[in-house]
Enzyme design. Sequence first.
Site, PDB file in Angstrom:
ATOM      1  N   ARG B  53      13.425  -0.163   6.030  1.00 39.97           N
ATOM      2  CA  ARG B  53      13.107  -1.467   5.447  1.00 39.97           C
ATOM      3  C   ARG B  53      11.699  -1.821   5.882  1.00 39.97           C
ATOM      4  O   ARG B  53      11.105  -1.160   6.744  1.00 39.97           O
ATOM      5  CB  ARG B  53      14.116  -2.557   5.818  1.00 39.97           C
ATOM      6  CG  ARG B  53      15.068  -2.289   6.911  1.00 39.97           C
ATOM      7  CD  ARG B  53      14.414  -2.265   8.253  1.00 39.97           C
ATOM      8  NE  ARG B  53      13.640  -3.467   8.477  1.00 39.97           N
ATOM      9  CZ  ARG B  53      12.583  -3.543   9.233  1.00 39.97           C
ATOM     10  NH1 ARG B  53      12.130  -2.469   9.873  1.00 39.97           N
ATOM     11  NH2 ARG B  53      11.936  -4.672   9.400  1.00 39.97           N
ATOM     12  N   ALA B  55       7.984  -3.473   3.940  1.00 42.69           N
ATOM     13  CA  ALA B  55       7.224  -3.089   2.754  1.00 42.69           C
ATOM     14  C   ALA B  55       6.499  -1.743   2.896  1.00 42.69           C
ATOM     15  O   ALA B  55       6.696  -0.844   2.054  1.00 42.69           O
ATOM     16  CB  ALA B  55       6.247  -4.204   2.398  1.00 42.69           C
ATOM     17  N   ASP B 248       6.492  -8.845   2.001  1.00 40.54           N
ATOM     18  CA  ASP B 248       6.956  -7.786   1.101  1.00 40.54           C
ATOM     19  C   ASP B 248       6.163  -7.768  -0.189  1.00 40.54           C
ATOM     20  O   ASP B 248       6.127  -6.760  -0.893  1.00 40.54           O
ATOM     21  CB  ASP B 248       8.443  -7.976   0.791  1.00 40.54           C
ATOM     22  CG  ASP B 248       9.267  -7.711   2.027  1.00 40.54           C
ATOM     23  OD1 ASP B 248       9.275  -8.563   2.936  1.00 40.54           O
ATOM     24  OD2 ASP B 248       9.868  -6.628   2.103  1.00 40.54           O
ATOM     25  N   LYS B 259      10.692 -12.223   4.355  1.00 39.55           N
ATOM     26  CA  LYS B 259      12.090 -12.429   4.733  1.00 39.55           C
ATOM     27  C   LYS B 259      12.471 -13.907   4.653  1.00 39.55           C
ATOM     28  O   LYS B 259      11.706 -14.784   5.050  1.00 39.55           O
ATOM     29  CB  LYS B 259      12.292 -11.926   6.166  1.00 39.55           C
ATOM     30  CG  LYS B 259      13.714 -11.972   6.687  1.00 39.55           C
ATOM     31  CD  LYS B 259      14.644 -11.067   5.911  1.00 39.55           C
ATOM     32  CE  LYS B 259      14.002  -9.740   5.708  1.00 39.55           C
ATOM     33  NZ  LYS B 259      14.735  -8.819   4.875  1.00 39.55           N
TER      34      LYS B 259
END
Lengths: 370, 370
Positions: B53, B55, B248, B259
């Site tokens: 996980r 980006a 992200d 997030k």
Amino acid sequence: MLVDGKQMRPIWLDRDTRVVKVIDQRRLPHELIVEDLYTVDDVIRAIKDMYVRGAPLIGVTGAFGVYVAARNAPQDRQKDDYLTSECDRLKAARPTAVNLFWGVDRVYNKIRNIENPAERIDAARTEAEDIAELEAENCRRIGENGVSIIEDISRKKGGGTVNVLTHCNAGWLACIEYGTATAPIYEAFEKDIDLHVWVDETRPLNQGSRLTAWELGKHGVKHTVITDNAGGHLMQHGMVDLVIVGTDRTTYTGDVANKIGTYLKALAARDNGIPFYVALPSSTFDWDLRDGIAEIPIEERDPDEVRYVDGLEGGAVKRVLVPPADSPAANYAFDVTPARLVNGFITERGVCEASEEAILKLFPEKSKQV
Amino acid sequence: MLVDGKQMRPIWLDRDTRVVKVIDQRRLPHELIVEDLYTVDDVIRAIKDMYVRGAPLIGVTGAFGVYVAARNAPQDRQKDDYLTSECDRLKAARPTAVNLFWGVDRVYNKIRNIENPAERIDAARTEAEDIAELEAENCRRIGENGVSIIEDISRKKGGGTVNVLTHCNAGWLACIEYGTATAPIYEAFEKDIDLHVWVDETRPLNQGSRLTAWELGKHGVKHTVITDNAGGHLMQHGMVDLVIVGTDRTTYTGDVANKIGTYLKALAARDNGIPFYVALPSSTFDWDLRDGIAEIPIEERDPDEVRYVDGLEGGAVKRVLVPPADSPAANYAFDVTPARLVNGFITERGVCEASEEAILKLFPEKSKQV
């Protein structure tokens, strides 16, 4: 309120034995355990270790704690000394809870001049029970006074679902009946208003996902559990119409101490033009404090409450460690939301704006005190 | 970076077998498990189920995914059809991750016109490895560029501890080396600046308490895990000097998808006059999007990620249920922090303000694209 069809309160006196009984809320929602409080130490442990929590319930538990102290007072000690020191110990169990001081002092002042032990015990019991009834009645009125806010939104939405966000548990489990933040919700539910509650899980002790979700579910109120992180996103996208929270201590100028994270929701509500209300019985106002951020002491609790999470696994409640075993944690239990972010207070006497002027207009008898 | 004295990355190619290997980050911090990714389905599962996980790492994993696709391409199908559909499947694994599209497309465009299968596989591998090195180098530069912000605060505090708050994990586990949000922190640590990191636990998947705390601890950086609710209180009381987060996807106008919960920290930072920075490689900028809140699709993930928590109990990782079994939950994975709440971006090319003008001044070659 109803639990599986049975009327229940979070604290009560056994009719036969007159023993104080409380739901051990740490075990909810997966186990419903009732604890007997025989001694002042039992009462302190119930408050400190959060068998009971929530400002009004802590106040009532403190009141019953004085009854327990009166019942257990030794014959061979000066009653005043004993009672005073036991009351001091009770009041020290949770530093942020102004209701605790209030509940303890009210019973203590009622009985301090009664000489006969049996009469003293009786008076303490009656006064504690009166306080419990008063809290229940206050919450009923908070519901009556607050429901119009929900009704207004429902009207504006043409009867569409009203989405209310709440943080922590300011429900009947935190009070005696109805709750504070939940009182307008239960009242709206009784009036058949279409509503849905976003329940912040409320880390670290998850009072939202464990207690508020349990309460609302048992009562049949539509709700969805979300992380404490989610509220801002929901508000940005029009998915929240109203925020209602409780409080552990509110200054007469309108600064609100409540469960850690409340301030973040208030900021998001303001940023998105969503009304943010605080529901409270007037006993939660602190008429001595002017500046909430500077003056309200914030309890720092055991870091293990952050590091460990309780939940159900394989039919039993287990406690799991989330961060690395050697990472330290900090556990600030409350924060203070400044009055400028609060749209209003919902009290047993009515709704008012979050300003010294408006609060004292609603409680004019306090004007001399502040 | 170092893990128990051994150099490690979150993704690598086995030198002998050329199999793609990743750390299964869902098992950290209590277990360090390495998974082999043999097929495109393995790669998709690793992305979708969050073995990997963050980006930059998602982008690199997507790039290696195209290498896996090239390696597994059947002889009897048109390579273009096969590769195109496999790349589409890879890109659909996480909807919010612009780096995923970028990583996949970059390798795909490199190999699409190569006819010889062996050459194609080699080119895909080389390109994916180049992307990984580029990300590592970008993060190194982000650290170099961002450390001056920490140095300035340290100077202003006369060498006193600089308290940095971060949300989620934008550390080396999310990248290849150094991390993005953590790069200036690691760089400051190397420069012996006295600093301490407040680690938001980052519900629901606890990437802060599980991953950031683990990384920082392994590296020896002072840190404390806090609930996502705590940051506002810390900021009100002068206990946070700087917030740095990752992202992200960021619009060229400066709106930041990160997030869930990032927006709440940005609001609190602004309310308390604390600088809020976003660290990112420029590949995370989306040069097509103008309005982050309206245009960035927010992934809604499995509600069970909210309802269940993983942690260590009795020497094994267990999964416990927190809310009542019959309470529904919702799981929005990201939120968007509007540019007006961001003080600046820390990129591999330098630091800039959060405005279209400043961003395009730093990346003038993109001016034609937007």
